[in-house]
Enzyme design. Structure first.
Site, mmCIF file in Angstrom:
data_model
loop_
_atom_site.group_PDB
_atom_site.id
_atom_site.type_symbol
_atom_site.label_atom_id
_atom_site.label_comp_id
_atom_site.label_asym_id
_atom_site.label_seq_id
_atom_site.Cartn_x
_atom_site.Cartn_y
_atom_site.Cartn_z
ATOM 1 C CG HIS A 50 -0.328 0.385 2.506
ATOM 2 N ND1 HIS A 50 0.285 -0.535 3.341
ATOM 3 C CD2 HIS A 50 -0.213 1.581 3.133
ATOM 4 C CE1 HIS A 50 0.737 0.088 4.416
ATOM 5 N NE2 HIS A 50 0.443 1.368 4.318
ATOM 6 C CG ASP A 80 -0.048 -3.939 2.783
ATOM 7 O OD1 ASP A 80 -0.076 -3.325 1.696
ATOM 8 O OD2 ASP A 80 0.286 -3.394 3.856
ATOM 9 C CB SER A 155 3.532 0.765 6.352
ATOM 10 O OG SER A 155 2.412 0.709 7.188
#
Length: 202
Positions: A50, A80, A155
């Site tokens: 993402h 992801d 992330s």
């Protein structure tokens, strides 16, 4: 007590220093850059799907300070995960912990490199579970929830244990308001498929 706290503090700082050499900056969106993990295969970077909002003009910032252009090998939105390739060796690949070594209550640190230097945030392993299916339909081999505050840019980086071993790849996009870590089995399986085929065959 002060000696014990100092010893713990020094041990955590050492773990961050040791593992930080395997964390890179990933510039694949217009907002704050994200992070990635140096994979054992030469030139391979693993990050979160993402955080890549474009297919081209992706740049990876290395721990030594230089920036390298990256090619998107493949991505799997259902877990992801995404794989990038750069012109570099894998000398700084991190050591991964076996998933069954984790217990609820273990200390955990999320590492990131949204800028030039490594950053860290600390929490605990808050919940563990078995295999589960994501809302996008992917299979994650183990549920690992780390109670971590996740600033922008974390992330795609690693969640590490107090000894510096990686327990998972950190993502904030799987469950709203929850930081999850994708375990070694899942990352290995998806990375292997993306390197072989450029996508997940279903």
């Amino acid at each position: 007590m002060s000696n014990a706290l100092t010893g713990l503090s020094d041990a955590l700082a050492d773990a961050v220093s040791k593992s930080g050499v395997g964390v890179v900056r990933v510039e694949g969106r217009d907002r704050v850059p994200a992070s990635g993990i140096i994979w054992p295969a030469d030139g391979i970077i693993v990050t979160a799907h993402h955080v890549l909002e474009r297919q081209e003009n992706i740049v990876v910032g290395m721990p030594e300070g230089e920036s390298r252009p990256a090619t998107l090998v493949g991505r799997d939105p259902t877990t992801d995960l995404a794989v990038l390739r750069i012109d570099a060796s894998s000398s700084s690949a991190l050591q991964w912990a076996q998933p069954d070594s984790l217990q609820v209550g273990h200390l955990a640190l999320a590492l990131a490199r949204p800028g030039n230097s490594v950053q860290a945030t600390m929490g605990i392993i808050g919940a563990l579970g078995g295999s589960w299916r994501t809302t996008a339909g992917g299979i994650v081999d183990r549920y690992i929830q780390a109670d971590l505050v996740m600033p922008p840019g974390f992330s795609g980086g690693p969640t590490i244990a107090a000894d510096g071993q990686v327990v998972g790849l950190t993502t904030s996009a799987m469950l709203e308001g929850t930081s999850l870590s994708l375990p070694l089995n899942t990352v290995e399986r998806v990375v292997g498929a993306l390197l072989a085929h450029g996508r997940i065959l279903r």
